[in-house]
Design an enzyme around this catalytic site. Sequence first.
Site, PDB file in Angstrom:
ATOM      1  CB  THR A 155      -7.896 -26.580 -12.910  1.00 27.94           C
ATOM      2  OG1 THR A 155      -7.135 -27.302 -13.883  1.00 27.94           O
ATOM      3  CG2 THR A 155      -9.236 -26.194 -13.515  1.00 27.94           C
ATOM      4  CE  LYS A 181      -7.252 -26.177 -17.131  1.00 27.56           C
ATOM      5  NZ  LYS A 181      -7.353 -27.583 -16.602  1.00 27.56           N
ATOM      6  CB  THR A 192      -4.563 -29.863 -24.959  1.00 26.59           C
ATOM      7  OG1 THR A 192      -4.022 -29.908 -23.652  1.00 26.59           O
ATOM      8  CG2 THR A 192      -5.077 -28.474 -25.231  1.00 26.59           C
ATOM      9  CD  GLU A 279      -2.504 -32.588 -12.185  1.00 25.78           C
ATOM     10  OE1 GLU A 279      -3.525 -31.887 -12.143  1.00 25.78           O
ATOM     11  OE2 GLU A 279      -2.536 -33.828 -12.122  1.00 25.78           O
ATOM     12  CG  ASN A 402      -4.000 -35.784  -9.729  1.00 24.19           C
ATOM     13  OD1 ASN A 402      -4.958 -35.376 -10.382  1.00 24.19           O
ATOM     14  ND2 ASN A 402      -2.750 -35.682 -10.159  1.00 24.19           N
ATOM     15  CB  SER A 407      -9.248 -30.453  -0.426  1.00 20.21           C
ATOM     16  OG  SER A 407      -7.967 -30.290  -0.978  1.00 20.21           O
TER      17      SER A 407
END
Length: 407
Positions: A155, A181, A192, A279, A402, A407
């Site tokens: 993702t 992932k 995870t 991230e 985030n 979007s």
Amino acid sequence: MADPFVPPCLAQLPHVSGLAMAACEAGIKYADRDDLMLMTFCCGTTAAGLLTRSSLPAAPVLVTRKHLEGDCPRALVVNSGNANAFTGSEGLEHCRMIGQATARAVGCEPEQVLMASTGVIGEPLPAKRIARSIPELARDVQEADWLRVARSIMTTDTFPKGATATAAIDGKAVTLCGIAKGSGMIAPDMATMLAFCFTDASIPAGTLKAMLAESAGRTFNAITVDGDTSTSDMLLLFATGTAGNAPPRFADDPRFVEFRTALDAVLKDLALQIVRDGEGASKLIEIRVRGAETDSAARQIAEAVANSPLVKTAIAGGDANWGRVIMAVGKSGQKVVPENLVLKIGGETVARGGSRSEDYDEGRVARHLEGAEVLIEIDIGIGNGQFTMWTCDLTHGYISINADYRS
């Protein structure tokens, strides 16, 4: 310049006998990329899983938890782009539809199909679209298309994640491979985001689960990115039994010492790849706690430091503000004697005896923080408890990723 966190190419993962795989573009959310994968297993395969302990688990988690109670899994279906979480009875019906389509295509019972989903929470899953893609996937399965399959479950990940190791059991070589992932919503309460591991060793399901739980406690359950536990967390381990070894007599069978070491290596490798890909992350942070009252106390101290936004942002900015680490240790709720505590950052003694170390050199710590890997060592000095956790820094990138996630 290449990203120092990106691991070697996954094409190097070897084939695991008894396993086949394929991926395709099903148009679930993302354009022009694979977002659905299928793995098939030979008869006699065993499986074990650790699934999220969130009180709001996704529909595929509920289904997989039930199907793990059965025998001989034959297929695993995973989609990205949609978590099928908080979708009520409709979400379970979508799982049933996908499970039936997979069972028909593979030639097994629906109860032998395990599944997982990852992506946006609360959105209906385009189950009919996925079900229509399954027959093609079943026709296309091949031995070791690891890179394509690993990419299909991503993702917000910036790179696909995979690891492999080998071991010997009774003189017979066995292989372990895994993919995962995860990038955000990482504070595992079992494993995870999603991780799937495979071996050709022969291991009964109950013993497999005991080995998996022990190893995950030192690896996947010792990482955090942002302190959030996903509704979809899942770690599955499959054993096809094609290596020809005699199965273990019990979980701690000494014949399987080398195998358990290899399992640790694969799970730790995958777990640290997730932290490195946190991230917006620019640094991997290792937090070693020792000298606590118990291992559990050491873990809670390490978690307090690893999940502190103030610690993580200071490291992101290269600020040698060691007081934030002291703050986090103090808020852990565990017994700490100030005079006994020793804090080191990058090997530099920062604090001891209840205050800043007399020979503390902030410049050396600041230079250490400029690197891609940061080491924090905390000796509580009152017992034998110890635990190591890994996390990453917290940058502006985390907010950007985030804020734009849907979007």
